[in-house]
Design an enzyme around this catalytic site. Sequence first.
Site, PDB file in Angstrom:
ATOM      1  N   GLY A 177      -8.298 -24.408  47.205  1.00  0.00           N
ATOM      2  CA  GLY A 177      -9.390 -24.033  48.102  1.00  0.00           C
ATOM      3  C   GLY A 177      -8.947 -23.319  49.366  1.00  0.00           C
ATOM      4  O   GLY A 177      -9.756 -23.064  50.256  1.00  0.00           O
ATOM      5  N   ARG A 183      -1.462 -25.023  33.454  1.00  0.00           N
ATOM      6  CA  ARG A 183      -0.725 -26.289  33.527  1.00  0.00           C
ATOM      7  C   ARG A 183      -1.664 -27.427  33.128  1.00  0.00           C
ATOM      8  O   ARG A 183      -2.851 -27.215  32.913  1.00  0.00           O
ATOM      9  CB  ARG A 183      -0.244 -26.519  34.966  1.00  0.00           C
ATOM     10  CG  ARG A 183      -1.407 -26.460  35.947  1.00  0.00           C
ATOM     11  CD  ARG A 183      -1.048 -26.900  37.338  1.00  0.00           C
ATOM     12  NE  ARG A 183      -2.095 -26.599  38.279  1.00  0.00           N
ATOM     13  CZ  ARG A 183      -3.199 -27.301  38.475  1.00  0.00           C
ATOM     14  NH1 ARG A 183      -3.445 -28.386  37.759  1.00  0.00           N
ATOM     15  NH2 ARG A 183      -4.102 -26.937  39.363  1.00  0.00           N
ATOM     16  N   LYS A 208     -11.551 -31.560  44.044  1.00  0.00           N
ATOM     17  CA  LYS A 208     -12.328 -32.428  43.154  1.00  0.00           C
ATOM     18  C   LYS A 208     -12.185 -33.896  43.547  1.00  0.00           C
ATOM     19  O   LYS A 208     -11.095 -34.338  43.912  1.00  0.00           O
ATOM     20  CB  LYS A 208     -11.861 -32.224  41.714  1.00  0.00           C
ATOM     21  CG  LYS A 208     -12.090 -30.799  41.228  1.00  0.00           C
ATOM     22  CD  LYS A 208     -11.223 -30.434  40.046  1.00  0.00           C
ATOM     23  CE  LYS A 208     -11.348 -28.948  39.755  1.00  0.00           C
ATOM     24  NZ  LYS A 208     -10.330 -28.473  38.809  1.00  0.00           N
TER      25      LYS A 208
HETATM   26  P1  ADP Z   1      -8.825 -22.577  44.143  1.00  0.00           P
HETATM   27  O1  ADP Z   1      -7.851 -21.971  43.193  1.00  0.00           O
HETATM   28  O2  ADP Z   1      -8.416 -22.417  45.576  1.00  0.00           O
HETATM   29  O3  ADP Z   1      -9.176 -23.988  43.775  1.00  0.00           O
HETATM   30  P2  ADP Z   1     -11.254 -21.543  42.823  1.00  0.00           P
HETATM   31  O4  ADP Z   1     -11.488 -20.120  42.561  1.00  0.00           O
HETATM   32  O5  ADP Z   1     -10.858 -22.394  41.661  1.00  0.00           O
HETATM   33  O6  ADP Z   1     -10.159 -21.701  44.008  1.00  0.00           O
HETATM   34  O7  ADP Z   1     -12.529 -22.189  43.502  1.00  0.00           O
HETATM   35  C1  ADP Z   1     -12.548 -23.505  43.976  1.00  0.00           C
HETATM   36  C2  ADP Z   1     -13.972 -23.965  44.234  1.00  0.00           C
HETATM   37  O8  ADP Z   1     -14.597 -23.098  45.202  1.00  0.00           O
HETATM   38  C3  ADP Z   1     -14.884 -23.900  43.016  1.00  0.00           C
HETATM   39  O9  ADP Z   1     -14.789 -25.061  42.213  1.00  0.00           O
HETATM   40  C4  ADP Z   1     -16.232 -23.790  43.694  1.00  0.00           C
HETATM   41  O10 ADP Z   1     -16.633 -25.046  44.194  1.00  0.00           O
HETATM   42  C5  ADP Z   1     -15.969 -22.888  44.867  1.00  0.00           C
HETATM   43  N1  ADP Z   1     -16.195 -21.468  44.545  1.00  0.00           N
HETATM   44  C6  ADP Z   1     -15.278 -20.579  44.051  1.00  0.00           C
HETATM   45  N2  ADP Z   1     -15.849 -19.364  43.838  1.00  0.00           N
HETATM   46  C7  ADP Z   1     -17.140 -19.461  44.217  1.00  0.00           C
HETATM   47  C8  ADP Z   1     -18.270 -18.547  44.236  1.00  0.00           C
HETATM   48  N3  ADP Z   1     -18.162 -17.274  43.845  1.00  0.00           N
HETATM   49  N4  ADP Z   1     -19.463 -19.021  44.691  1.00  0.00           N
HETATM   50  C9  ADP Z   1     -19.595 -20.313  45.108  1.00  0.00           C
HETATM   51  N5  ADP Z   1     -18.582 -21.207  45.112  1.00  0.00           N
HETATM   52  C10 ADP Z   1     -17.370 -20.807  44.669  1.00  0.00           C
END
Ligand code: ADP
Length: 445
Positions: free
Chosen positions: A165, A291, A237
């Site tokens: 995040g 992973r 999470k």
């Molecule tokens: P990271 O690799 O930092 O965990 P992610 O791309 O997996 O980033 O996104 C993490 C979380 O951020 C997602 O589970 C969601 O809650 C939120 N998120 C990511 N992209 C979006 C989006 N386009 N719109 C709204 N929420 C988003």
Amino acid sequence: MFEKLLIANRGEIALRIHRACREMGIRTVAVHSTADSDAMHVRLADESVCIGPPAARESYLNIPSILTAAALTGADAIHPGIGFMSENATFAEMVEEHGFSFIGPTAEHIRMMGDKITAKKTVKDLGLPTVPGSAGGVPTIDEAREVAKETGYPVLIKASAGGGGKGMKVAKNAEQLEESYNFARAEARAAFGNDEVYMEKYLGKPRHIEVQLLGDTHGNAVHFGERDCSLQRHHQKVIEEAPSPGLNASEREKIGAIAAGVVQKMGYRGVGTMEFLYEDGEFYFIEMNTRLQIEHTISEMITGIDLVREQIRVAAGLPLSHKQEDIICGGHAIECRINAEDAETFMPSPGKIKGFHPPGGLGVRVDSALYEGYTIPPYYDSMIAKLIVHGTSRNECLLRLRRSLEEFVIGGVKTTLPLHRRIISEQEFLNGNYDIHWLENFLGL
Ligand code: ADP
């Protein structure tokens, strides 16, 4: 099959990997920092090597020390676990160059998916829907303005190297754009040493749905259903469940088959997870983790398949143990991540465990490296236990989770158990009626 496997990690996940190895007849080598000499994974492993001082960059992230430990003990494979070296392509490459097998995908696939811009392009070309946004990196604020004009506000600025995040910032309107853009870049630079960012439409009420995948070196790929990880705080999470209460059977079948098809086309080896946002009946790919994931446990509980075992088997060059039609998802599973943190302020609470009584009984699993008298060091991630519960239905699972949370005693440090007890009493959670913003709203953030 491997004879001896070095586990380049610590805590509950090191223990989880050790357990799979034990059942497979593979001897284990634990590596640890000086702060972890008394850790459970060190106690249970066949051999252990101290690889450095407490700071992770000098121990668990120290590639020469890890490789030396593997050479000294005669290990033939290295499992990176979760976090630390698990998504480091250079590490994967060096492991193989030094004659050890890496329990994970090829360095090329780690690199491809680690760069989120490349990852999005790759899966889009292979037929996956992605969140509307910039075609690639957005190097200037002027370009950011152009993209925002096309997608419409709110927009999300995300780090290409992102994870956990970090380097992610919303801009609600044109006035906020420049500040959010600069913030995301600065945070990305500080966290990843790379300030490349891209942009996505910010979805208002999506669920986070991810598909557990596995590919082998013989051209096969399968999926193990989906997990719903919408309950998040600061994009981290907190509770996960499988299957998602928000999907119907045909949506489930469709996304699983598409994701497995992409993994097969990629020629991907090992376990991996494709993460999607799901809103109004549509899936949008956001990233792939190359992973094992912390929440792999709930997929294991509904399928009865040991994913770490399968991961090790495909790394050894064996074909998948199961055909897609043999992987039957049954019942319902929920995982609570329990951290050594104050349940209100989320301040870390390291220290000595005085009293440890995990719950038990049918359908209850606790993955934790804690024991009575153990001292949680202050240097690492604060997650100390995962409570995983399985039931034949979601309702049975919820009732079992509630009584398991009531039974769970961890004394001596503050934990997030009270937070989980609060969430399990909320009607919207019980109804399965939540999106990625629900928990933060509930916490008043
Ligand atoms: P990271 O690799 O930092 O965990 P992610 O791309 O997996 O980033 O996104 C993490 C979380 O951020 C997602 O589970 C969601 O809650 C939120 N998120 C990511 N992209 C979006 C989006 N386009 N719109 C709204 N929420 C988003």
